[in-house]
Design a protein around this motif. Structure first.
Motif, PDB file in Angstrom:
ATOM      1  N   SER A 197       0.842  -1.194   0.000  1.00  0.00           N
ATOM      2  CA  SER A 197       0.000   0.000   0.000  1.00  0.00           C
ATOM      3  C   SER A 197       0.877   1.242   0.000  1.00  0.00           C
ATOM      4  O   SER A 197       1.841   1.334   0.754  1.00  0.00           O
ATOM      5  CB  SER A 197      -0.896   0.003   1.245  1.00  0.00           C
ATOM      6  OG  SER A 197      -1.622   1.199   1.301  1.00  0.00           O
ATOM      7  N   THR A 198       0.556   2.188  -0.874  1.00  0.00           N
ATOM      8  CA  THR A 198       1.333   3.418  -0.933  1.00  0.00           C
ATOM      9  C   THR A 198       0.648   4.549  -0.184  1.00  0.00           C
ATOM     10  O   THR A 198       1.155   5.655  -0.153  1.00  0.00           O
ATOM     11  CB  THR A 198       1.568   3.842  -2.393  1.00  0.00           C
ATOM     12  OG1 THR A 198       0.286   4.014  -3.019  1.00  0.00           O
ATOM     13  CG2 THR A 198       2.378   2.815  -3.143  1.00  0.00           C
ATOM     14  N   ALA A 199      -0.527   4.278   0.375  1.00  0.00           N
ATOM     15  CA  ALA A 199      -1.258   5.314   1.101  1.00  0.00           C
ATOM     16  C   ALA A 199      -0.586   5.596   2.438  1.00  0.00           C
ATOM     17  O   ALA A 199      -0.179   4.687   3.140  1.00  0.00           O
ATOM     18  CB  ALA A 199      -2.701   4.898   1.323  1.00  0.00           C
ATOM     19  N   VAL A 243      -3.070  11.218   3.398  1.00  0.00           N
ATOM     20  CA  VAL A 243      -2.285  12.424   3.121  1.00  0.00           C
ATOM     21  C   VAL A 243      -2.734  13.054   1.803  1.00  0.00           C
ATOM     22  O   VAL A 243      -2.753  14.271   1.662  1.00  0.00           O
ATOM     23  CB  VAL A 243      -0.770  12.093   3.111  1.00  0.00           C
ATOM     24  CG1 VAL A 243       0.042  13.260   2.590  1.00  0.00           C
ATOM     25  CG2 VAL A 243      -0.306  11.716   4.510  1.00  0.00           C
ATOM     26  N   SER A 244      -3.161  12.240   0.857  1.00  0.00           N
ATOM     27  CA  SER A 244      -3.597  12.771  -0.436  1.00  0.00           C
ATOM     28  C   SER A 244      -4.859  13.635  -0.319  1.00  0.00           C
ATOM     29  O   SER A 244      -5.195  14.349  -1.249  1.00  0.00           O
ATOM     30  CB  SER A 244      -3.834  11.634  -1.434  1.00  0.00           C
ATOM     31  OG  SER A 244      -4.839  10.751  -0.961  1.00  0.00           O
ATOM     32  N   TYR A 245      -5.547  13.594   0.819  1.00  0.00           N
ATOM     33  CA  TYR A 245      -6.748  14.393   1.028  1.00  0.00           C
ATOM     34  C   TYR A 245      -6.459  15.741   1.696  1.00  0.00           C
ATOM     35  O   TYR A 245      -7.381  16.507   1.960  1.00  0.00           O
ATOM     36  CB  TYR A 245      -7.767  13.640   1.877  1.00  0.00           C
ATOM     37  CG  TYR A 245      -8.301  12.374   1.251  1.00  0.00           C
ATOM     38  CD1 TYR A 245      -8.264  12.165  -0.127  1.00  0.00           C
ATOM     39  CD2 TYR A 245      -8.835  11.374   2.039  1.00  0.00           C
ATOM     40  CE1 TYR A 245      -8.759  10.999  -0.685  1.00  0.00           C
ATOM     41  CE2 TYR A 245      -9.337  10.210   1.482  1.00  0.00           C
ATOM     42  CZ  TYR A 245      -9.299  10.026   0.123  1.00  0.00           C
ATOM     43  OH  TYR A 245      -9.792   8.879  -0.424  1.00  0.00           O
ATOM     44  N   ALA A 281      -9.346  18.706   5.587  1.00  0.00           N
ATOM     45  CA  ALA A 281      -8.266  17.841   6.060  1.00  0.00           C
ATOM     46  C   ALA A 281      -6.989  18.657   6.214  1.00  0.00           C
ATOM     47  O   ALA A 281      -6.538  19.299   5.279  1.00  0.00           O
ATOM     48  CB  ALA A 281      -8.042  16.694   5.079  1.00  0.00           C
ATOM     49  N   SER A 282      -6.435  18.644   7.420  1.00  0.00           N
ATOM     50  CA  SER A 282      -5.193  19.364   7.690  1.00  0.00           C
ATOM     51  C   SER A 282      -4.404  18.611   8.746  1.00  0.00           C
ATOM     52  O   SER A 282      -4.961  18.145   9.724  1.00  0.00           O
ATOM     53  CB  SER A 282      -5.479  20.795   8.146  1.00  0.00           C
ATOM     54  OG  SER A 282      -6.246  20.795   9.320  1.00  0.00           O
ATOM     55  N   ASP A 283      -3.125  18.481   8.514  1.00  0.00           N
ATOM     56  CA  ASP A 283      -2.253  17.754   9.428  1.00  0.00           C
ATOM     57  C   ASP A 283      -1.879  18.666  10.593  1.00  0.00           C
ATOM     58  O   ASP A 283      -1.179  19.654  10.402  1.00  0.00           O
ATOM     59  CB  ASP A 283      -1.004  17.297   8.683  1.00  0.00           C
ATOM     60  CG  ASP A 283      -0.092  16.420   9.523  1.00  0.00           C
ATOM     61  OD1 ASP A 283      -0.368  16.241  10.726  1.00  0.00           O
ATOM     62  OD2 ASP A 283       0.890  15.911   8.967  1.00  0.00           O
ATOM     63  N   PRO A 284      -2.333  18.352  11.812  1.00  0.00           N
ATOM     64  CA  PRO A 284      -2.035  19.224  12.952  1.00  0.00           C
ATOM     65  C   PRO A 284      -0.549  19.282  13.292  1.00  0.00           C
ATOM     66  O   PRO A 284      -0.086  20.244  13.882  1.00  0.00           O
ATOM     67  CB  PRO A 284      -2.837  18.607  14.088  1.00  0.00           C
ATOM     68  CG  PRO A 284      -3.081  17.200  13.680  1.00  0.00           C
ATOM     69  CD  PRO A 284      -3.109  17.183  12.179  1.00  0.00           C
ATOM     70  N   ASP A 285       0.232  18.268  12.877  1.00  0.00           N
ATOM     71  CA  ASP A 285       1.674  18.270  13.142  1.00  0.00           C
ATOM     72  C   ASP A 285       2.441  19.138  12.157  1.00  0.00           C
ATOM     73  O   ASP A 285       3.598  19.450  12.378  1.00  0.00           O
ATOM     74  CB  ASP A 285       2.227  16.842  13.098  1.00  0.00           C
ATOM     75  CG  ASP A 285       1.694  15.995  14.239  1.00  0.00           C
ATOM     76  OD1 ASP A 285       1.340  16.573  15.293  1.00  0.00           O
ATOM     77  OD2 ASP A 285       1.615  14.767  14.074  1.00  0.00           O
ATOM     78  N   ASN A 286       1.797  19.520  11.051  1.00  0.00           N
ATOM     79  CA  ASN A 286       2.455  20.335  10.040  1.00  0.00           C
ATOM     80  C   ASN A 286       1.443  21.327   9.458  1.00  0.00           C
ATOM     81  O   ASN A 286       0.940  21.136   8.354  1.00  0.00           O
ATOM     82  CB  ASN A 286       3.040  19.451   8.933  1.00  0.00           C
ATOM     83  CG  ASN A 286       3.967  20.218   8.034  1.00  0.00           C
ATOM     84  OD1 ASN A 286       4.160  21.420   8.195  1.00  0.00           O
ATOM     85  ND2 ASN A 286       4.539  19.527   7.065  1.00  0.00           N
ATOM     86  N   PRO A 287       1.113  22.393  10.192  1.00  0.00           N
ATOM     87  CA  PRO A 287       0.067  23.325   9.763  1.00  0.00           C
ATOM     88  C   PRO A 287       0.403  24.109   8.506  1.00  0.00           C
ATOM     89  O   PRO A 287      -0.465  24.703   7.898  1.00  0.00           O
ATOM     90  CB  PRO A 287      -0.086  24.256  10.957  1.00  0.00           C
ATOM     91  CG  PRO A 287       1.206  24.170  11.680  1.00  0.00           C
ATOM     92  CD  PRO A 287       1.717  22.776  11.446  1.00  0.00           C
ATOM     93  N   HIS A 288       1.646  24.102   8.062  1.00  0.00           N
ATOM     94  CA  HIS A 288       2.037  24.862   6.870  1.00  0.00           C
ATOM     95  C   HIS A 288       1.711  24.139   5.571  1.00  0.00           C
ATOM     96  O   HIS A 288       1.857  24.705   4.499  1.00  0.00           O
ATOM     97  CB  HIS A 288       3.530  25.185   6.919  1.00  0.00           C
ATOM     98  CG  HIS A 288       3.900  25.987   8.127  1.00  0.00           C
ATOM     99  ND1 HIS A 288       3.496  27.286   8.306  1.00  0.00           N
ATOM    100  CD2 HIS A 288       4.594  25.644   9.238  1.00  0.00           C
ATOM    101  CE1 HIS A 288       3.944  27.721   9.477  1.00  0.00           C
ATOM    102  NE2 HIS A 288       4.610  26.751  10.058  1.00  0.00           N
ATOM    103  N   THR A 289       1.254  22.887   5.654  1.00  0.00           N
ATOM    104  CA  THR A 289       0.989  22.120   4.437  1.00  0.00           C
ATOM    105  C   THR A 289      -0.410  22.336   3.884  1.00  0.00           C
ATOM    106  O   THR A 289      -0.674  21.977   2.756  1.00  0.00           O
ATOM    107  CB  THR A 289       1.174  20.610   4.690  1.00  0.00           C
ATOM    108  OG1 THR A 289       0.279  20.202   5.714  1.00  0.00           O
ATOM    109  CG2 THR A 289       2.603  20.284   5.042  1.00  0.00           C
ATOM    110  N   THR A 290      -1.305  22.894   4.677  1.00  0.00           N
ATOM    111  CA  THR A 290      -2.681  23.059   4.219  1.00  0.00           C
ATOM    112  C   THR A 290      -3.189  24.447   4.542  1.00  0.00           C
ATOM    113  O   THR A 290      -2.727  25.097   5.476  1.00  0.00           O
ATOM    114  CB  THR A 290      -3.605  22.046   4.903  1.00  0.00           C
ATOM    115  OG1 THR A 290      -3.510  22.216   6.299  1.00  0.00           O
ATOM    116  CG2 THR A 290      -3.253  20.624   4.530  1.00  0.00           C
ATOM    117  N   PRO A 291      -4.174  24.922   3.777  1.00  0.00           N
ATOM    118  CA  PRO A 291      -4.760  26.216   4.093  1.00  0.00           C
ATOM    119  C   PRO A 291      -5.549  26.157   5.388  1.00  0.00           C
ATOM    120  O   PRO A 291      -6.068  25.104   5.761  1.00  0.00           O
ATOM    121  CB  PRO A 291      -5.690  26.486   2.896  1.00  0.00           C
ATOM    122  CG  PRO A 291      -5.979  25.146   2.328  1.00  0.00           C
ATOM    123  CD  PRO A 291      -4.787  24.282   2.633  1.00  0.00           C
TER     124      PRO A 291
END
Length: 81
Positions: A7-9, A27-29, A45-55
Motif C-alpha cells: 500500500s502506498t497510502a 495524506v492525499s486528502y 483535512a489538515s495535518d495538525p503536526d504540520n500546519p504549513h501544508t494546508t490552508p
C-alpha cells in the motif's frame, strides 16, 4: 507466485472539529473537504503536526456547531407545531 502489492497510502490522524473523534485521513486528502463518518460534520483535512501544508479553514468550533444544530431544531419545531 503472486506477491501482495504494498500500500502506498500514508495517513495522519485529525480530530473532527464537530464530534472530537480521531479520524484517520489519507495524506492525499490534505486541503480537501472531508465529512466525518461518525457525525457527518464537514471539515478541511489538515495535518495538525504540520500546519504549513494546508490552508487554514474556517470550520465552526464544537460550540458553534451545537448552537447551529439547536437553532435548526427550534426552527423545525416551530414549523411542526
Amino acid at each position: 507466485m503472486n506477491m501482495p502489492r504494498a500500500s502506498t497510502a500514508t495517513y495522519f490522524y485529525q480530530e473532527c472539529p464537530t464530534c472530537g473523534r480521531a479520524l484517520r485521513v489519507r495524506v492525499s486528502y490534505l486541503g480537501k473537504k472531508m465529512i466525518c463518518e461518525h457525525c457527518q460534520g464537514a471539515f478541511i483535512a489538515s495535518d495538525p503536526d504540520n500546519p504549513h501544508t494546508t490552508p487554514q479553514c474556517a470550520a465552526p468550533t464544537m460550540l458553534e456547531r451545537a448552537s447551529l444544530l439547536l437553532d435548526s431544531l427550534e426552527k423545525s419545531r416551530a414549523l411542526v407545531g
